[in-house]
Write a protein that holds these residues in place. Structure first.
Motif, PDB file in Angstrom:
ATOM      1  N   ILE A   1      -4.187   9.572   0.748  1.00 14.36           N
ATOM      2  CA  ILE A   1      -3.979   8.693  -0.411  1.00 14.36           C
ATOM      3  C   ILE A   1      -3.820   7.249   0.065  1.00 14.36           C
ATOM      4  CG2 ILE A   1      -2.405   8.090  -2.304  1.00 14.36           C
ATOM      5  CD1 ILE A   1      -1.720  11.114  -2.470  1.00 14.36           C
ATOM      6  N   ALA A   2      -3.045   7.054   1.133  1.00 14.92           N
ATOM      7  CA  ALA A   2      -2.811   5.702   1.662  1.00 14.92           C
ATOM      8  C   ALA A   2      -4.113   5.061   2.132  1.00 14.92           C
ATOM      9  CB  ALA A   2      -1.803   5.757   2.809  1.00 14.92           C
ATOM     10  N   LYS A   3      -4.941   5.835   2.798  1.00 14.93           N
ATOM     11  CA  LYS A   3      -6.212   5.309   3.305  1.00 14.93           C
ATOM     12  C   LYS A   3      -7.086   4.825   2.145  1.00 14.93           C
ATOM     13  CE  LYS A   3     -10.250   6.802   5.981  1.00 14.93           C
ATOM     14  NZ  LYS A   3     -10.828   7.926   6.710  1.00 14.93           N
TER      15      LYS A   3
ATOM     16  N   TYR B   1       3.559   5.949  -5.443  1.00 12.96           N
ATOM     17  CA  TYR B   1       3.407   5.973  -6.899  1.00 12.96           C
ATOM     18  C   TYR B   1       2.307   6.962  -7.289  1.00 12.96           C
ATOM     19  CZ  TYR B   1       2.014   4.642 -11.589  1.00 12.96           C
ATOM     20  OH  TYR B   1       1.669   4.692 -12.908  1.00 12.96           O
ATOM     21  N   LYS B   2       1.157   6.861  -6.619  1.00 10.98           N
ATOM     22  CA  LYS B   2       0.043   7.771  -6.904  1.00 10.98           C
ATOM     23  C   LYS B   2       0.401   9.208  -6.563  1.00 10.98           C
ATOM     24  CE  LYS B   2      -3.575   4.318  -6.202  1.00 10.98           C
ATOM     25  NZ  LYS B   2      -4.685   3.865  -5.344  1.00 10.98           N
TER      26      LYS B   2
ATOM     27  N   VAL C   1       0.838  -1.210   0.000  1.00 11.05           N
ATOM     28  CA  VAL C   1       0.000   0.000   0.000  1.00 11.05           C
ATOM     29  C   VAL C   1       0.869   1.255   0.000  1.00 11.05           C
ATOM     30  CG1 VAL C   1      -1.685   1.327   1.334  1.00 11.05           C
ATOM     31  CG2 VAL C   1      -2.016  -1.128   1.015  1.00 11.05           C
ATOM     32  N   VAL C   2       1.962   1.240   0.756  1.00  5.08           N
ATOM     33  CA  VAL C   2       2.858   2.405   0.789  1.00  5.08           C
ATOM     34  C   VAL C   2       3.482   2.624  -0.589  1.00  5.08           C
ATOM     35  CG1 VAL C   2       5.021   3.318   1.742  1.00  5.08           C
ATOM     36  CG2 VAL C   2       3.302   2.335   3.260  1.00  5.08           C
ATOM     37  N   ALA C   3       3.910   1.552  -1.225  1.00  2.00           N
ATOM     38  CA  ALA C   3       4.485   1.676  -2.570  1.00  2.00           C
ATOM     39  C   ALA C   3       3.460   2.274  -3.532  1.00  2.00           C
ATOM     40  CB  ALA C   3       4.957   0.319  -3.059  1.00  2.00           C
TER      41      ALA C   3
ATOM     42  N   ASN D   1       0.694  12.266  -9.244  1.00  2.00           N
ATOM     43  CA  ASN D   1      -0.233  13.400  -9.146  1.00  2.00           C
ATOM     44  C   ASN D   1       0.319  14.562  -8.324  1.00  2.00           C
ATOM     45  OD1 ASN D   1      -2.494  12.121 -10.539  1.00  2.00           O
ATOM     46  ND2 ASN D   1      -2.491  10.726  -8.793  1.00  2.00           N
ATOM     47  N   ILE D   2       1.640  14.653  -8.202  1.00  2.60           N
ATOM     48  CA  ILE D   2       2.227  15.677  -7.336  1.00  2.60           C
ATOM     49  C   ILE D   2       1.915  17.102  -7.810  1.00  2.60           C
ATOM     50  CG2 ILE D   2       4.510  15.859  -8.416  1.00  2.60           C
ATOM     51  CD1 ILE D   2       5.248  15.591  -5.140  1.00  2.60           C
ATOM     52  N   ASP D   3       1.715  17.256  -9.092  1.00  2.00           N
ATOM     53  CA  ASP D   3       1.386  18.588  -9.610  1.00  2.00           C
ATOM     54  C   ASP D   3       0.006  19.054  -9.165  1.00  2.00           C
ATOM     55  OD1 ASP D   3       3.851  18.877 -10.888  1.00  2.00           O
ATOM     56  OD2 ASP D   3       3.131  17.922 -12.724  1.00  2.00           O
ATOM     57  N   SER D   4      -0.841  18.127  -8.758  1.00  2.00           N
ATOM     58  CA  SER D   4      -2.179  18.511  -8.303  1.00  2.00           C
ATOM     59  C   SER D   4      -2.225  18.792  -6.803  1.00  2.00           C
ATOM     60  CB  SER D   4      -3.189  17.408  -8.649  1.00  2.00           C
ATOM     61  OG  SER D   4      -2.902  16.236  -7.922  1.00  2.00           O
TER      62      SER D   4
END
Length: 171
Positions: free
Chosen positions: A62-64, A41-42, A35-37, A46-49
Motif C-alpha cells: 500500500i505504501a509503495k 488511512y487506506k 505517505v505513512v499517514a 480497507n482492513i476488511d478486504s
C-alpha cells in the motif's frame, strides 16, 4: 471492522518499519510521514478486504503505491537525490576533510544507485535503507526470497565496480 485497540496496536507495531521502507524510496522525512499517514488511512479503511498473509507486506505494498501516486501528483522525479539528502549533517566526530570525503562518497553512491534498473534499485533500497529480510523483499515485490537475494548481490557487485571505476578515473 477491527476495534480501535487493534488498530492502534497495528499502527504501533508497523508504523516504523513502513516509514523506513518509504524513506528508502524517497529519502525525505516529510514526504515519508505523509505517505505513512495515507498508507495507514487506506489500510484501516480497507482492513476488511485484507485476505491474510503478512501484514507488513500488505502495508508496504500500500505504501509503495501511495508513494508512486504521490510522485505522479507532485510531478517529482528522482527524489532520492534531493539537496536535502546530499547536505546531511556529517558526523561531528569527523575532521572537516573526512566529513567532506564522506559526503562525496555518499553522493557518488546515490548517483550510482540511479544507474541500476528499477527492480535492482528497489531491492537495494529495501535491504539497506528499510532493513527488510530477503523474504520480505520478495513478498513485497511478488518474487521469491532467492530472487531478492540474487538481485541484491548482483546489484551490490555492480555498484562496487562502478564506484571503483569512477574512483580510478578521478585519480
Amino acid at each position: 471492522m477491527k476495534d480501535a485497540v487493534e488498530l492502534k496496536e497495528l499502527y504501533q507495531e508497523y508504523a516504523l518499519p513502513v516509514k523506513k521502507y518509504v524513506l528508502s524510496l524517497c529519502r525525505n522525512e516529510t514526504i515519508a510521514e505523509d505517505v505513512v499517514a495515507d498508507t495507514f488511512y487506506k489500510a484501516i479503511k480497507n482492513i476488511d478486504s485484507f485476505q491474510g498473509g503478512k501484514v507488513l507486506t500488505w502495508l508496504c505494498t500500500i505504501a509503495k503505491h501511495t508513494y508512486f501516486d504521490y510522485v505522479k501528483k507532485k510531478e517529482y522525479s528522482n527524489l532520492a537525490l534531493t539537496d536535502e539528502l546530499t547536505e546531511q549533517i556529517p558526523d561531528e566526530q569527523l575532521q572537516p576533510e573526512q566529513a567532506m570525503l564522506q559526503k562525496e562518497d555518499r553522493t557518488q553512491l546515490y548517483r550510482m544507485l540511479q544507474k541500476l534498473s528499477f527492480e535492482e534499485r528497489d531491492v537495494v533500497y529495501l535491504r539497506i535503507f528499510a532493513d527488510l529480510s530477503f523474504r520480505e523483499i520478495g513478498d513485497i515485490l511478488g518474487k521469491s526470497e532467492n530472487w531478492a537475494r540474487v538481485i541484491f548481490y548482483r546489484s551490490k557487485n555492480k555498484l562496487k565496480g562502478w564506484m571503483e571505476n569512477e574512483h580510478e578515473t578521478t585519480m
